[in-house]
Write an enzyme that holds these catalytic residues in place. Structure first.
Site, PDB file in Angstrom:
ATOM      1  N   LYS B 165       0.836  -1.198   0.000  1.00  0.00           N
ATOM      2  CA  LYS B 165       0.000   0.000   0.000  1.00  0.00           C
ATOM      3  C   LYS B 165       0.878   1.258   0.000  1.00  0.00           C
ATOM      4  CE  LYS B 165      -2.919  -2.338  -0.736  1.00  0.00           C
ATOM      5  NZ  LYS B 165      -3.818  -2.192  -1.896  1.00  0.00           N
ATOM      6  N   ASP B 228      -7.773  -0.003  -5.434  1.00  0.00           N
ATOM      7  CA  ASP B 228      -6.498   0.561  -5.869  1.00  0.00           C
ATOM      8  C   ASP B 228      -6.701   1.605  -6.972  1.00  0.00           C
ATOM      9  OD1 ASP B 228      -3.625   0.647  -6.104  1.00  0.00           O
ATOM     10  OD2 ASP B 228      -3.838  -0.492  -7.958  1.00  0.00           O
ATOM     11  N   GLU B 232      -6.358   5.815  -6.210  1.00  0.00           N
ATOM     12  CA  GLU B 232      -5.408   6.744  -6.831  1.00  0.00           C
ATOM     13  C   GLU B 232      -6.134   7.839  -7.602  1.00  0.00           C
ATOM     14  OE1 GLU B 232      -3.120   3.837  -8.883  1.00  0.00           O
ATOM     15  OE2 GLU B 232      -4.262   3.927 -10.739  1.00  0.00           O
TER      16      GLU B 232
END
Lengths: 492, 492
Positions: B165, B228, B232
């Site tokens: 992470k 994920d 972002e």
């Protein structure tokens, strides 16, 4: 693209390096409508949002005395019932009814309901069409939605589209002006997607002529859908919004007074730049400038063309792959919990409201930098659509004519933010989404280039040589020069 | 989620109202690695972009003396060969080779190449895996790409994922710091997607422990991929970029000097706000403020939560439906003709470069409005992921810990714009795309609300009661408190 009609005279026109078959419209063709609508006794107009009121009223007026009835169909209990009644579509005189009932009893039904209502109810709607009747659309959204679901239209009906290249109120307003100036109206494309009785082409052409289209050109549902969804995300709504916000921030940052910045961005685009393009073509905007302003225009044009093209390419790919339609459907599912907010609370539109309320204000100037950025984006859209194989008529109407003759005059009247906040959900979502992207890429790439010593005149040189100038001339010859009168009494 | 290991001790930790099984890491576990990697004599590390250098070096160091070889595999002729050789992976000593050859000879190969390279070459890559060997991923992109194509992994191999992470340089830097402070590192999730020999779980756990993960929690490839790609685009890159730009424009518009505006936005987030969250949790940022600033924080928080949530919901739906991955693949196809531009030429980052070059500048303050907007967005992301069923460990790491412990310190060191311009193509495209959307919605909705009399304290009240505060405490207990030393000599 070439097609033939048993009713209307077709013309082959040269559009730059290509040829297109078209039908030129006009009120003198109304006597041919009964022949075009052979076998049709009732036309159902389903829905009462943007296109519904315009098309229902235009059709009724054009078909007066022919015995063909135009009947409006709405959801039972719809709040639009009252509005339809107000213009004479009433239950009492048999021209207003429940939508499924109207479809069942009509020989041709025009589905002008919202995209979301389409997506939700298409199975029930299809079931209401009797075999051999005709389903009409005014844009291709439904096709792309069906494709995404792996489904199709019922095979035993005609499926046609007539797509006016302007919003409903413009379609109505110019038709009304057409009573005085024969041929005033909004151009339209048509598509024949299924033809079960050999009459589909003339049904579509009749529909378009009855709407008052100055000229009608052929496309496919798929090509129409792509250029339509793409165009409103591009120069028609999304880009013009983002360009205005981005330039406003730039000019204010450079020290321009806020109300001047509004006049030099939003209003410069919607009034002088649009009017010049509409009356005299794209090059005229540049040619009327003095040498210093010409240089500023070129700098802005050359710096903005590629950044705008980059975002436009992304939009087109997202439309063609179905991403945009999926996004719209996902968004409408979220709206119960996260309603779509308005865009009109930013500094620019708050200042704009104040400026626009002042009737004694100065005329907006043709700001050369604003014109350069705006027209670079417009041309990037033209070039992209040409590269992706769209017919010139579609390109010219979806990128230029719809902007300068239909949308921008309304934006001038109501404000860009009002337009974006009040168009269809599909258009509104797309405009909000992509405006921000145009704003950012101009700020990140175009403006730094304008302010730098970089000099690449290639985009502007290509602009001068583009075939679009000739195409616009042909389009202009096909319709009378009429300024749309959005408010009859306002500024000449 | 619960799992068992034949090698490592698992722990069940209470995360607010849920329980999760985890493995706590540390160097004292390295002696267990040969047992965890039972049957594996060579691990291939394929690719040398962000994760490649970090993972190859960490694995080599952790496995020293075990006889398990770590070998880097790259495209023949890749310019990265030199960089790998520089840190001791050489053809001469047998730890560097052509990627397909390395996959063929390895018992486990970690695919750390770019998403685009994945998408292009997955068939040839799959063909290189011997039956019974193990394919390792560090995020779930490949799964979503395969699903979009209607394809799947070969059935005769293990498919596992270990997903640190934090970006590669952080994974390496904290591992190095772990030599002094046992347990320093970046948390990781793991997933077992296919297990053909019953050893896949311990392969994954061994891999994660060898990378230096303070703790490892379970997820699925799908859940990992969604959080994920979503994360972002949200608070980790896209949102922080858009929030900084939007607030900078607001503060400068209100008359703040430009360098102060930079300190009060970008640097306020990446330094004091991030450090406080990292050391003392989310509430501490609020609690340290005086009464006036507390009110400003609450006003900003309450006004920003819903607008940010709206965009985050859109991002999540676009990720879950595959729209985002399709967009990325379409964009990479366009990049030959329309290369992706940089974002660092706007006023804010030009000013920021100047500010950052001045070593004697003031410390950035905890601007209460900036903190309120930033943390509202962070909490909107936390709440959304919880509602969509992600495990708390994934939520905390993907929304908070990765931001304040890995990315923001690098952004402080290099600048937000540098980070966005230099991350993976998938992240970079997503960050550019969504930053503009966060900027616009804040400008259109949050800021007008901050400046109005509207008072709705519901979002802030929910913030105080959120389970995330307890979860962060548990996470903090599972790893030593180490500030990542991005540049060992700079500001305490």
């Amino acid at each position: 693209m070439a097609f033939t009609s048993k009713v209307f005279e077709t013309r082959t026109v040269k559009m730059a390096d290509r040829e297109e078959t078209i039908v030129a419209g006009g009120r003198h063709l109304f006597p041919l409508l009964p022949k075009a609508f052979d076998g049709i006794r009732q036309i159902g107009v389903i829905g009462w949002s943007s296109q519904g009121p315009a098309q229902a009223q235009n059709l009724r007026e054009s078909l007066e005395g022919t015995g063909i009835r135009v009947k409006v169909g709405l959801r039972e209990g719809s709040s639009s019932m009252k509005e339809a009644e107000a213009v004479g579509f009433t239950k009492a005189n048999g021209t207003l009814g429940e939508m499924y009932q109207v479809i069942r009893e009509s020989d041709m039904s025009l589905l002008l309901i919202s995209d979301a209502a389409f997506a939700e109810n298409y199975k029930a709607i299809f079931a209401a069409f009797r075999p051999g009747t005709t389903l009409g659309l005014s844009h291709g959204f439904l096709l792309s939605h069906l494709q995404a679901q792996g489904e199709d239209f019922p095979k035993n009906i005609n499926v046609i589209a007539v797509c006016p290249k302007g919003m409903g109120p413009s379609v109505r307003r110019l038709y009304e002006q057409g009573r005085e100036v024969n041929g005033a109206g909004i151009n339209a494309s048509f598509a024949v997607h299924q033809d079960v009785n050999g009459k589909a082409t003339d049904y579509a052409l009749g529909w378009s002529v009855a709407l008052g289209s100055p000229y009608t050109f052929e496309t496919t549902l798929e090509s129409e859908y792509r250029s339509d969804i793409f165009g409103e995300r591009g120069i028609l709504l999304g880009a013009v919004h983002g360009i205005a916000e981005s330039l406003y921030a730039r000019y204010v940052g450079q020290g321009m007074a806020k109300d001047d910045a509004y006049l030099n961005t939003s209003e410069s685009i919607t009034v002088p730049i649009s009017k010049t393009i509409s009356r005299a073509g794209l090059k005229a905007v540049y040619e009327q400038l003095d040498e210093k302003d010409k240089a500023a225009f070129r700098r802005a044009y050359n710096a903005s063309y590629h950044p705008c093209r980059e975002i436009l390419e992304e939009i087109y790919d997202d439309v063609a792959s179905g991403n945009e339609v999926r996004s719209v459907i996902q968004a409408t599912r979220r709206h119960g919990k996260y309603p779509m907010g308005k865009i009109d609370s930013t500094d620019m539109w708050v200042v704009g409201e104040k400026v626009r309320a002042d009737n004694s204000r100065n005329y907006a100037p043709t700001n050369p930098e604003t014109a350069g950025v705006y027209m670079a984006c417009m041309m990037a859209q033209v070039d992209l659509l040409k590269e992706r194989g769209h017919p010139y008529s579609e390109i010219a109407n979806e990128s230029i004519i719809e902007a300068v003759d239909s949308l921008n005059p309304y934006m001038d009247y109501k404000g860009v933010s009002y337009m974006v906040d009040n168009c269809s959900t599909t258009a509104r979502l797309g405009a909000r989404k992509w405006a921000a992207r145009f704003d950012y890429i101009l700020k990140q790439q175009a403006f730094p280039t304008i302010d730098s010593a970089v000099k690449d005149e290639t985009p502007f040189d290509k602009f001068l040589k583009s075939g679009i100038h000739e195409v616009l001339k042909v389009c202009a010859e096909l319709r009378p020069s009429v300024d749309i009168a959005v408010v009859p009494t306002r500024r000449g």
